[in-house]
Design a protein around this motif. Structure first.
Motif, PDB file in Angstrom:
ATOM      1  N   LEU A 167      -6.407   0.208   8.728  1.00 34.97           N
ATOM      2  CA  LEU A 167      -5.603   0.501   9.906  1.00 34.97           C
ATOM      3  C   LEU A 167      -4.480  -0.520  10.068  1.00 34.97           C
ATOM      4  O   LEU A 167      -3.371  -0.176  10.499  1.00 34.97           O
ATOM      5  N   ALA A 168      -4.756  -1.763   9.723  1.00 35.52           N
ATOM      6  CA  ALA A 168      -3.713  -2.788   9.787  1.00 35.52           C
ATOM      7  C   ALA A 168      -2.610  -2.494   8.772  1.00 35.52           C
ATOM      8  O   ALA A 168      -1.413  -2.603   9.083  1.00 35.52           O
ATOM      9  N   ILE A 169      -3.009  -2.086   7.561  1.00 28.24           N
ATOM     10  CA  ILE A 169      -2.008  -1.702   6.552  1.00 28.24           C
ATOM     11  C   ILE A 169      -1.249  -0.469   7.026  1.00 28.24           C
ATOM     12  O   ILE A 169      -0.016  -0.390   6.930  1.00 28.24           O
ATOM     13  N   GLY A 170      -1.986   0.497   7.563  1.00 28.29           N
ATOM     14  CA  GLY A 170      -1.364   1.744   8.017  1.00 28.29           C
ATOM     15  C   GLY A 170      -0.390   1.561   9.154  1.00 28.29           C
ATOM     16  O   GLY A 170       0.495   2.412   9.374  1.00 28.29           O
ATOM     17  N   ALA A 226      -4.199   0.553  -3.107  1.00 25.43           N
ATOM     18  CA  ALA A 226      -3.589   1.868  -3.324  1.00 25.43           C
ATOM     19  C   ALA A 226      -2.915   2.376  -2.048  1.00 25.43           C
ATOM     20  O   ALA A 226      -1.838   2.984  -2.104  1.00 25.43           O
ATOM     21  N   LEU A 227      -3.536   2.121  -0.885  1.00 26.35           N
ATOM     22  CA  LEU A 227      -2.947   2.539   0.379  1.00 26.35           C
ATOM     23  C   LEU A 227      -1.616   1.837   0.619  1.00 26.35           C
ATOM     24  O   LEU A 227      -0.635   2.464   1.063  1.00 26.35           O
ATOM     25  N   ALA A 228      -1.561   0.551   0.333  1.00 24.47           N
ATOM     26  CA  ALA A 228      -0.310  -0.193   0.510  1.00 24.47           C
ATOM     27  C   ALA A 228       0.792   0.371  -0.375  1.00 24.47           C
ATOM     28  O   ALA A 228       1.949   0.501   0.057  1.00 24.47           O
ATOM     29  N   ARG A 229       0.440   0.743  -1.609  1.00 27.77           N
ATOM     30  CA  ARG A 229       1.430   1.351  -2.505  1.00 27.77           C
ATOM     31  C   ARG A 229       1.864   2.720  -1.994  1.00 27.77           C
ATOM     32  O   ARG A 229       3.061   3.057  -1.992  1.00 27.77           O
ATOM     33  N   GLU A 230       0.891   3.512  -1.561  1.00 26.80           N
ATOM     34  CA  GLU A 230       1.178   4.860  -1.069  1.00 26.80           C
ATOM     35  C   GLU A 230       2.141   4.831   0.125  1.00 26.80           C
ATOM     36  O   GLU A 230       3.051   5.668   0.232  1.00 26.80           O
ATOM     37  N   LEU A 231       1.954   3.861   1.011  1.00 28.53           N
ATOM     38  CA  LEU A 231       2.789   3.753   2.209  1.00 28.53           C
ATOM     39  C   LEU A 231       4.061   2.959   1.948  1.00 28.53           C
ATOM     40  O   LEU A 231       4.858   2.747   2.873  1.00 28.53           O
ATOM     41  N   LYS A 232       4.217   2.481   0.681  1.00 24.12           N
ATOM     42  CA  LYS A 232       5.407   1.721   0.291  1.00 24.12           C
ATOM     43  C   LYS A 232       5.577   0.438   1.112  1.00 24.12           C
ATOM     44  O   LYS A 232       6.679   0.061   1.499  1.00 24.12           O
ATOM     45  N   VAL A 233       4.443  -0.218   1.368  1.00 24.34           N
ATOM     46  CA  VAL A 233       4.482  -1.500   2.092  1.00 24.34           C
ATOM     47  C   VAL A 233       3.838  -2.612   1.266  1.00 24.34           C
ATOM     48  O   VAL A 233       3.537  -3.683   1.793  1.00 24.34           O
TER      49      VAL A 233
END
Length: 389
Positions: free
Chosen positions: A235-238, A262-269
């Motif tokens: 949630l913090a990454i999101g 993977a989430l950080a890459r997906e969200l481009k952050v």
């Protein structure tokens, strides 16, 4: 007074950060000069020490005995039965510890009571040991042992039995006492004693110097905890796409690391997220002191120590409204509680904090209310009353 602390939640040579809050509370109690303590901290039996076996390999490398801060600690082994072992865990744990506790008594350490931590299986096993050795037991409830495990029928019955047969119960927040009473425990036997914070270890430093040393520029969030789903690091990454220019540091290790990366890459952050790995507790004040806010988006917490650790370093927090957390974050100087536990909820709370950001000195003064002194005094009152009986 002589006590035996019994719990599977205790740091050891291989996992020095494991449940360090249990050790810290005990150290402050012993420092009062009124208590002598020994620790029995069982670990699961496993035959192979190879690191490729993950946490089970770690268990195998834990020594049979060690000394931590002058406290003798014994690590008897107990069997763990995968998948079906949950219902048998208290009996297996108690039976495995009987010989160790018996030898301790034979060697002359005739303790006055058993100080158990975590209700299931540890607290249930401790009550079984107490009945076997005719010793009173005090169980400390710490979080998911009461907020989650009673959802399972057999463990729920055993938790209710242990609460009824313990000499007393300690909860680390009022919310856990309320839940225990709803489970049928006698409220007269329950004493809330919240965790404190080590104000000497966690203190304000040279904020600008720490930021230069770590390489921070712009508003920085810090998320601390094992990389497991309930901690809410995702949630913090999101929230980062909703918080332009904000950087996130994540301190911790665990099975969720690949998914979070993977989430950080997906969200481009990914360029705004730094995974620090497991950070030893003595090094945490550097990161608390350099960050602008700690984010704790957990789905469950009894009393989250990271909140007070951050505040003691002068850094306010953004946290989810779960269990004991509203009892910790109870003033503007402490930080902001999320309206909802979601990516948007994290982002909104961070923006609210930035709009009315407290002075770092005020946040530190707020944390100073939560030294270990009152917790130690409460334990001494309770333990002495039990021993007198």
């Amino acid at each position: 007074m002589k006590i035996l602390t019994f719990t599977t939640l205790f740091p050891n040579l291989v996992r020095p950060n494991n449940a360090i809050f249990v050790e810290t509370r005990l150290r402050h109690l012993v420092a009062s000069g009124q208590v002598e303590a020994r620790v029995v901290a069982p670990v699961p039996w496993f035959p192979f020490t190879d690191k490729r076996f993950g946490q089970y390999g770690d268990f195998a490398r834990v020594p049979a005995s060690e000394e931590r801060f002058g406290l003798p600690v014994l690590h008897p082994r107990y069997p763990v039965i995968p998948k079906v072992g949950m219902n048998f865990a208290p009996a297996l744990l108690a039976n495995a510890a009987k010989a160790t506790v018996g030898r301790m008594l034979d060697e002359g350490y005739d303790f006055d009571l058993i100080d158990a931590h975590y209700f299931y299986p540890d607290g249930v096993a401790a009550v079984k040991l107490g009945k076997h050795f005719n010793k009173p037991v005090v169980i400390t409830a710490r979080g998911s042992d009461i907020s989650l495990i009673p959802n399972f029928a057999k463990p729920r019955k055993m938790i209710q039995w242990a609460a009824a047969n313990a000499a007393a119960v300690i909860t680390v927040c009022d919310a856990l006492k309320t839940e225990l009473v709803q489970l049928g425990a006698d409220p007269a036997t329950i004493t809330p004693l919240r965790n404190g914070v080590d104000l000497q270890r966690f203190h304000q430093g040279d904020r600008a110097g720490l930021r230069r040393e770590i390489g921070l520029d712009g508003f920085t969030l810090l998320s601390v905890g094992h990389l497991v789903e309930l901690k809410g690091h995702d949630l913090a990454i999101g929230a980062l796409p909703l918080l332009p220019g904000v950087t996130l540091l994540i301190a911790g290790s665990g099975v969720e690391l690949p998914r979070l990366q993977a989430l950080a890459r997906e969200l481009k952050v990914e360029e705004r997220v730094r995974f620090l790995g497991a950070v030893p507790q003595p090094e945490l004040p550097r990161y608390y002191g350099a960050a602008d806010a700690l984010v704790l988006a957990s789905s469950r917490e009894g009393w989250a120590n990271v909140l007070l650790e951050s505040m003691a370093c002068g850094t306010p927090v953004v946290a989810s409204r779960v269990w004991g957390t509203p009892e910790v974050v109870a003033a503007p100087a402490a930080g902001v509680l999320m309206r909802e536990r979601s990516r948007q909820g994290v982002a909104d709370a961070v923006q609210a904090l930035r709009a009315d950001y407290p002075a770092h000195d005020d946040t530190r003064r707020y944390a100073e209310q939560f030294s270990w002194d009152s917790t130690t005094a409460g334990q001494l009152r309770l333990f002495n009353a039990i021993v007198r009986k």
